[in-house]
Each structure stands twice: as structure tokens, then as C-alpha cells.
Design an enzyme around this catalytic site. Sequence first.
Site, PDB file in Angstrom:
ATOM      1  N   ASP A   4       0.819  -1.062   0.060  1.00  0.00           N
ATOM      2  CA  ASP A   4      -0.065  -0.049   0.082  1.00  0.00           C
ATOM      3  C   ASP A   4       0.955   1.303  -0.115  1.00  0.00           C
ATOM      4  O   ASP A   4       2.022   1.188   0.312  1.00  0.00           O
ATOM      5  CB  ASP A   4      -0.890   0.016   1.200  1.00  0.00           C
ATOM      6  N   ASP A   6      -0.084   5.172   0.902  1.00  0.00           N
ATOM      7  CA  ASP A   6      -0.445   6.233   1.926  1.00  0.00           C
ATOM      8  C   ASP A   6      -0.442   5.645   3.437  1.00  0.00           C
ATOM      9  O   ASP A   6      -1.460   4.888   3.469  1.00  0.00           O
ATOM     10  CB  ASP A   6      -1.858   6.889   1.703  1.00  0.00           C
TER      11      ASP A   6
END
Length: 218
Positions: A4, A6
Site C-alpha cells: 500500500d 498512503d
Amino acid sequence: MLFDMDGTLVDSEKLWDVALQELAREYGGELSLAARRSIIGTSMAESMRILHDDLGQPERDPEISAAWINGRILELFRTGLRWRPGAFALLRAVRTAGIPTALVTSSGRPLVEIALDTLGRDSFDVVVCGDEVVAAKPHPEPYLTAARLLGVPIGRCVAIEDSPTGVASALASGAAVLAVPAEAPLPVTAGVHQLESLTGADLELLAALLVDRAGATG
């Protein structure tokens, strides 16, 4: 490896805080802490729905709000993007080992292109953005898409996430899941290994997660 972006690789959630609160104030309100936490890891459309509902203004056009947020966050990403603790070292170790690697993010492609100036365009074999899938996280499609594009069975992948939405997506896909909470605490979840940060995380740990997953499913 499936990363991922953010809150996992880069400390960008604070930048989203700035943009979301600025928009809330533009609309004459304040975004609540509960709503902000609910937004973490969601698609832009869902984020705008949560923001509008929290402000008591559900009639607002989500596309107009999203355009405002996108414009502001692009400015912030150009000047304020920082690595999360341990993230750079782990990503470098994964790439040095020649492990197929994907970035799997709910952020849209224009924003990701700016983030890649920090992350490194050669850091990933595949990039899956939130505006390039039919079903966004928490649906498993983003992670399943990344594994397919890498040509690696999802059961042989480790996904690293920071949000409940992202963890749910990764877990539903069938990947081994490493959770590293950023802005909000994560509940203890069966099948999810949780660390305070990526500092000290290494290839041995990732291999152990795959062994544990195989044992749990086999």
C-alpha cells in the site's frame, strides 16, 4: 510483495488531513476525528461521501469536492512527502532480492505519478491505482489485480497495509497480511500480523508470514 502507499510507505495521511480539513472549513465546518478515521484507505468517492455526511451536507457534489481535494493534495505531495519509518529500507531489500513488487493504492494515477518521484519508478514492477479498478478497497480486486499482473499466485504474496479498509482488502484477496497502523489503531484480526512500524522488518519476516499463511490454509 504488495505495498500500500498512503500511510504505509509514505507519511502522506498528514497531508490528506490538511487537505480534508481545509475543504471542510471551505464548506463552513470541521471534519470530525471519527469521520477522518473512517476515510483512511477508502476510495475518493467514498471519502467525499463521508466528509459531506459528517458536515451535514450530503447534497454536495462529490465530483466537485474530489476535484478540489485532488488539486490541493497534488500541491502538498510535491513538497511534503516523507517515508514512513523502515519503509525505504524494506522496499530496498525486497528489490535487491529481486522479488516481484507491486504498489497497490486507493489513490488516483495523477497523484501516484507524483508520489513515484519519491518512491522511485523502478521500485515497482506493477502499479495498481484506485481509479484503475472497478471495485476499490476493501474489495479484494486491487490486490488480486496486482498479483495477476505480477504473474504470482496471490497465496505467495505478502501485502503490507496500514488501514482497516486496506487490511480487509488484502485479507479477502488471500494474501499474507502485515499491518502497520499509521493514523488509527487497528483491531487484532485473525490471519493478520501487526507491527508498530516497518523498522526492523526484513525478508526473513516476510518469508515467515508466507509459511504461517500456508500452514493456516493447508
